[in-house]
Design an enzyme around this catalytic site. Structure first.
Site, PDB file in Angstrom:
ATOM      1  N   ASN A  82      -5.601 -16.868   8.932  1.00 49.01           N
ATOM      2  CA  ASN A  82      -5.838 -16.303  10.260  1.00 49.01           C
ATOM      3  C   ASN A  82      -6.495 -17.378  11.114  1.00 49.01           C
ATOM      4  O   ASN A  82      -7.686 -17.670  10.951  1.00 49.01           O
ATOM      5  CB  ASN A  82      -6.751 -15.074  10.117  1.00 49.01           C
ATOM      6  CG  ASN A  82      -7.211 -14.525  11.453  1.00 49.01           C
ATOM      7  OD1 ASN A  82      -6.666 -14.886  12.498  1.00 49.01           O
ATOM      8  ND2 ASN A  82      -8.227 -13.676  11.431  1.00 49.01           N
ATOM      9  N   LYS A 129      -7.208 -17.350  14.231  1.00 49.56           N
ATOM     10  CA  LYS A 129      -8.027 -16.844  15.349  1.00 49.56           C
ATOM     11  C   LYS A 129      -7.663 -17.625  16.627  1.00 49.56           C
ATOM     12  O   LYS A 129      -6.507 -17.951  16.816  1.00 49.56           O
ATOM     13  CB  LYS A 129      -9.514 -16.932  15.001  1.00 49.56           C
ATOM     14  CG  LYS A 129      -9.791 -16.320  13.628  1.00 49.56           C
ATOM     15  CD  LYS A 129     -11.225 -16.071  13.344  1.00 49.56           C
ATOM     16  CE  LYS A 129     -11.346 -15.472  11.937  1.00 49.56           C
ATOM     17  NZ  LYS A 129     -12.674 -14.971  11.650  1.00 49.56           N
ATOM     18  N   SER A 163     -15.226 -15.710   4.462  1.00 50.02           N
ATOM     19  CA  SER A 163     -15.781 -16.957   3.925  1.00 50.02           C
ATOM     20  C   SER A 163     -15.142 -17.406   2.617  1.00 50.02           C
ATOM     21  O   SER A 163     -15.822 -17.943   1.736  1.00 50.02           O
ATOM     22  CB  SER A 163     -17.308 -16.844   3.775  1.00 50.02           C
ATOM     23  OG  SER A 163     -17.900 -16.653   5.051  1.00 50.02           O
TER      24      SER A 163
HETATM   25  P1  PGA Z   1     -13.432 -16.594   7.576  1.00 48.59           P
HETATM   26  O1  PGA Z   1     -12.552 -15.494   8.376  1.00 48.59           O
HETATM   27  O2  PGA Z   1     -12.591 -17.052   6.402  1.00 48.59           O
HETATM   28  O3  PGA Z   1     -13.665 -17.693   8.567  1.00 48.59           O
HETATM   29  O4  PGA Z   1     -14.669 -15.905   7.124  1.00 48.59           O
HETATM   30  C1  PGA Z   1     -11.783 -14.537   7.707  1.00 48.59           C
HETATM   31  C2  PGA Z   1     -11.097 -13.629   8.677  1.00 48.59           C
HETATM   32  O5  PGA Z   1     -11.675 -13.329   9.740  1.00 48.59           O
HETATM   33  O6  PGA Z   1      -9.972 -13.180   8.427  1.00 48.59           O
END
Ligand code: PGA
Length: 264
Positions: free
Chosen positions: A9, A11, A222
């Site tokens: 993802n 974002k 994470s």
């Molecule tokens: P992150 O995000 O791996 O940066 O914690 C995971 C997500 O929001 O799908």
């Protein structure tokens, strides 16, 4: 070795040019050779503007997939800023995230909106990745499983089992358990807690849609190379939804590599 779903993802990261560079690297040389013989499903969820270059570059009908991070629940109309599921499909997506915690907390997606988006995604032939998870306060108050159950049942409210059309190659839906407090914080859930939540969600899915129905359950929050092996080796964790660590090919594939080394 079980099939692993490695979903990235992005974002609001990755310009179209950066997305192209990522895909060139992903598809170059050894990675391609190595993964064509493995049981793996890799999906990238770029921002809308970067989906087209990604979908064009990923080989069709392969274990690489492109998806959108969200989609609106109406077909068309006066919804300024929104993108429909048909639009997402036409530019080459097979998947769509639904109910990501940032959509819920920043953009105001309620359980009801999440349910409508999920219904629209399955009706339009997209594979939804339904995201859900508890906040830190809810976990500390011992409400985790109750909250997960509430979110899942609300999202599934208007969906019937025969609408979820998976094949042996592609599931009709995936679940992504993402504790809100673990997203982007560097603090992942303990493997045993993630396993408990994922097993609970899988069982609830079977209770709701029928014992014969199954769907992959991913953990997100994470995930990185150093915790991948422990998380992905849990019985009810079929893969990972990865934010920060999916932005570089090395750390993204490293998550799978570290799991593979520990499982081989
Ligand atoms: P992150 O995000 O791996 O940066 O914690 C995971 C997500 O929001 O799908």
């Amino acid at each position: 070795m079980k099939k692993i779903y490695l979903y990235g993802n992005w974002k609001m990261h990755m310009l179209p040019s950066e997305a192209e560079a990522f895909c060139s690297e992903l598809l170059s040389g050894t990675a391609e050779e190595l993964y064509s013989t493995r049981s793996i499903d890799i999906a990238l969820f770029p921002p809308y503007i970067s989906i087209t270059p990604v979908a064009r570059m990923l080989p069709e009908n392969s274990f690489y997939k492109a998806g959108a991070q969200d989609g609106w629940f109406e077909d068309r109309g006066a919804f300024t800023g929104a993108v429909s599921m048909d639009m997402i499909r036409e530019i080459g997506c097979t998947h769509v995230l639904v109910g990501h915690s940032e959509r819920r907390s920043i953009f105001g997606d309620t359980d009801e909106i999440v349910g409508r988006k999920l219904k629209q995604a399955v009706q339009k032939g997209l594979i939804p990745v339904l995201c859900f998870g508890e906040t830190l306060e809810q976990r500390e108050a011992g409400q985790t499983l109750a909250i997960l159950g509430k979110q899942l049942l609300a999202a599934w409210k208007d969906i019937e089992a025969d609408e979820i059309k998976g094949t042996s190659e592609l599931p009709g839906i995936l679940l992504a358990y993402e504790p809100v407090w673990a997203i982007g914080t560097g603090r992942n859930a303990k493997a045993a807690d993630a396993q408990e939540a994922c097993a609970f969600s899988r069982n609830l899915f079977k209770e709701r849609f029928g014992e014969h129905m199954d769907c992959p359950v991913l953990y997100g929050g994470s995930v990185k190379e150093s915790n991948a092996a422990e998380l992905l080796s849990q019985q009810d964790i079929d893969g990972a939804l990865i934010g920060g660590a999916s932005l570089k090919v090395g750390s993204f594939l490293g998550i799978y590599e570290n799991y593979r080394k520990s499982a081989d």
